[in-house]
Enzyme design. Sequence first.
Site, PDB file in Angstrom:
ATOM      1  N   ARG A  85     -16.869   7.855  11.545  1.00 13.35           N
ATOM      2  CA  ARG A  85     -15.661   8.691  11.496  1.00 13.35           C
ATOM      3  C   ARG A  85     -16.028  10.149  11.336  1.00 13.35           C
ATOM      4  NH1 ARG A  85     -12.594  10.965   7.295  1.00 13.35           N
ATOM      5  NH2 ARG A  85     -13.618   9.792   5.633  1.00 13.35           N
ATOM      6  N   LEU A 105      -7.273  11.175   7.237  1.00  9.09           N
ATOM      7  CA  LEU A 105      -5.890  11.458   6.814  1.00  9.09           C
ATOM      8  C   LEU A 105      -4.995  11.436   8.050  1.00  9.09           C
ATOM      9  CD1 LEU A 105      -6.424  14.313   4.180  1.00  9.09           C
ATOM     10  CD2 LEU A 105      -6.282  11.851   3.832  1.00  9.09           C
ATOM     11  N   LEU A 150      -1.322   7.177   2.051  1.00  2.00           N
ATOM     12  CA  LEU A 150      -0.687   7.910   3.147  1.00  2.00           C
ATOM     13  C   LEU A 150      -0.196   6.970   4.246  1.00  2.00           C
ATOM     14  CD1 LEU A 150      -2.909  11.077   3.552  1.00  2.00           C
ATOM     15  CD2 LEU A 150      -0.626  10.887   2.567  1.00  2.00           C
ATOM     16  N   ALA A 151      -1.003   5.960   4.585  1.00  2.49           N
ATOM     17  CA  ALA A 151      -0.609   5.068   5.684  1.00  2.49           C
ATOM     18  C   ALA A 151       0.628   4.256   5.301  1.00  2.49           C
ATOM     19  CB  ALA A 151      -1.767   4.146   6.039  1.00  2.49           C
ATOM     20  N   HIS A 210     -18.756   5.785   1.362  1.00  4.50           N
ATOM     21  CA  HIS A 210     -17.559   6.620   1.372  1.00  4.50           C
ATOM     22  C   HIS A 210     -16.371   5.999   2.102  1.00  4.50           C
ATOM     23  CE1 HIS A 210     -15.356  10.361   1.287  1.00  4.50           C
ATOM     24  NE2 HIS A 210     -15.299  10.426   2.599  1.00  4.50           N
ATOM     25  N   ARG A 243     -21.508  12.826   9.886  1.00  5.34           N
ATOM     26  CA  ARG A 243     -22.006  12.305   8.602  1.00  5.34           C
ATOM     27  C   ARG A 243     -23.111  11.277   8.758  1.00  5.34           C
ATOM     28  NH1 ARG A 243     -16.058  11.790   5.813  1.00  5.34           N
ATOM     29  NH2 ARG A 243     -15.800  14.056   5.678  1.00  5.34           N
ATOM     30  N   GLY A 249       0.825  -1.211   0.000  1.00  5.16           N
ATOM     31  CA  GLY A 249       0.000   0.000   0.000  1.00  5.16           C
ATOM     32  C   GLY A 249       0.851   1.250   0.000  1.00  5.16           C
TER      33      GLY A 249
END
Length: 679
Positions: free
Chosen positions: A442, A448, A24-25, A394, A321, A21
């Site tokens: 979340r 991020l 970002l992670a 999402h 959300r 992967g």
Amino acid sequence: MAAKSAIRSESGKVRRVVVVGGGLAGLMTTIKLCEAGVPVDLFSLVPVKRSHSVCAQGGINASVNTKGEGDSPRIHLEETAYGGDFLANQPPIKGMTDAAPGIVYMLDRMGVPFNRTPEGLLDFRRFGGTLFHRTAFAGATTGQQLLYALDEQVRRYETLGVDDDNGIAIPGEKMVRKFEFWDMLSLIKDEQGVCRGIVAQDLKNMQIEAFPGDAVCLATGGPGIIFGKSTNSVINTGTAASAAYQQGACYANGEFIQVHPTAIPAADKLRLISESARGEGGRVWVPKSPNESRRGRDVPESERDYFLERRYPGYGNLVPRDIASRELFLTCFHEGRGVYNTRTAKNENEVYLDLTHIPKPTLKRKLAGILETYEKFVGEDPYENPMRVFPAVHYSMGGLWVDFERSADGSLVHDSPRNHATNVAGLYAAGEVDYQYHGANRLGANSLLSCLWGGMVTGPAMVSYRKNMGRSAYDASSSLFDGAKKREQAKYDAILKMDGPENPFKLHAELGQMMLIDVTIERHNERLDEVIAKIDELDERQRRVSVLDTSSRMNQSAQFVRHLSNMIVLARVIAQGARNRDESRGAHFKPAFKERDDANWLRTTMAMHREGPNGHGEVTYVRELSYAIAGKTLTVSDSVDVGLVTPRPRKYEQAGAANAAAPAAPKAGDASAKPAVSV
Ligand SMILES: Cc1cc2nc3c(=O)[nH]c(=O)nc-3n(C[C@H](O)[C@H](O)[C@H](O)COP(=O)(O)OP(=O)(O)OC[C@H]3O[C@@H](n4cnc5c(N)ncnc54)[C@H](O)[C@@H]3O)c2cc1C
């Protein structure tokens, strides 16, 4: 006994670890490993700069409090726990929220072009679930800017040599070897069940290879494509997580799938209109008259229903959300008040998201990226017309189960090999693929952050694990790797021979449609029973697909057949988890069980895979998990560590419900809500 050399195995090979992967992670995990002198093999389905993180728009949270509102990491922790309906373990959240300001400053120093205030300070905007300005942003392309900044750091390590224990460069070795356009197929586990590497396929020439790794980190993102079309990139099938799950990794809280309230439809995917649009003052409304035939911009103010502001006077358009999506769903599906379409003479499943009251230069400076997207795909000017939007799948709060070690101050023990360790020894997970930070829902702009923080924790954890492991994977018998490679080759050869009557892409469309309708915003047990039966049927039918393409280069069709099979396995975990959980919590809402039930369900869903009698995967849910790490066997339970913020009912109807120190709620629609103090 720990391995003798940090850099070479007994047989003299350079000891590398594997990171799957390049979002970002994965990139942050790689950077941390390299900083500690551990060489990395980095795998990605696509060029790492095309990883799905590039799509992130609105920003990254950190309680820097430059606007003098009294924000703090403690409040960030409270609001994250509260927003997640208390299903997340709180020590990892504390670690993350404490580190957040430092992470944003680090990104700033790496050169991320964050928006700034006129005084030159980092600017922060509002996002859902908080009244504070806590979200640092680079226009509306924050993910891209962050990903490119980290990519540059990793490229540096691609050119940097590997030194031996005496500091002498080892010929031909680099700190990072990058494998782009490779698909991880499975883990390589030895007889003791320890993860020793991966098998992966080169997607250009379709060759399959085995790669040893002293530890493996999966940073493979979310599984949104299980729901057909979503805001996710089309590569986000969750295939690697599913493969690891089928090889013994526990999958946690799979049923918690986030539906974002504001997206726009298109043939290929659903494009997001970021929460930052509402963070900058965007207002959601529908006409008061369900048969309103005027264009949005021509409907007078008095004839509009700003239903989020009306029902949630404190948080207004920035409720979390799960709540916003449910309200949109209620307004359109149940009340039939979606925007009226004069051509079709019906109410569409759409509401208005209105930015037209905000000055154009402000919009251009802060939101240009998403507004261009809207104009391009809808063909309407969002500076002049309210946008038409509707919820879309999402994000996955659930993912691979990972552990943590709590420190005395309620945070994480730095360097503990338990942090981000899965229950498969030697296997770690970070980023959207893990389940750790967001509980049942979340908060926007926390992902991020959790990806970067997750990488910052996982890297050192893998270093500790590797330091104390016994034999290196590079000293394991070659038959282990040959056998794993042969197994995957045989599976792939079998896929190439598939010439049955079913079309894999059509099966995926069936799967997606059903998951979208019955396993998202509203869940009913009878429907979930049907979904689970249908998943079994799809599982049966996918064994009779035609591969459609047998070519030996870039065979996306054969790859898709494999991904489809893995998606069906995870779909079962998600649907069955939803069926079992008879309560409503965060994104999981059952009208028949409207309340949160802490007495029975304040616990992590922990799914384990079992091969069923007819070759179908079966899910078993466990209350305890035993796994080996650092020479010990640990037993962990499904109870959630809520020792830092006491669970209480969520009441977003009240301003500042998530904490005691919230600033006064900005007036609805006040785009210019300015901070009290500019530091
Ligand atoms: C449109 C959109 C906007 C968003 N905006 C925000 C925002 O503003 N703020 C926020 O906090 N969050 C946002 N999010 C969420 C956030 O972007 C993601 O959760 C996050 O970027 C995930 O990062 P990651 O590193 O976990 O995975 P990804 O970035 O998805 O990377 C996954 C990596 O794994 C690789 N991979 C996957 N499977 C395999 C395999 N089998 N073999 C080899 N490699 C594999 C991929 O190639 C890729 O490199 C947004 C999400 C979407 C969809």
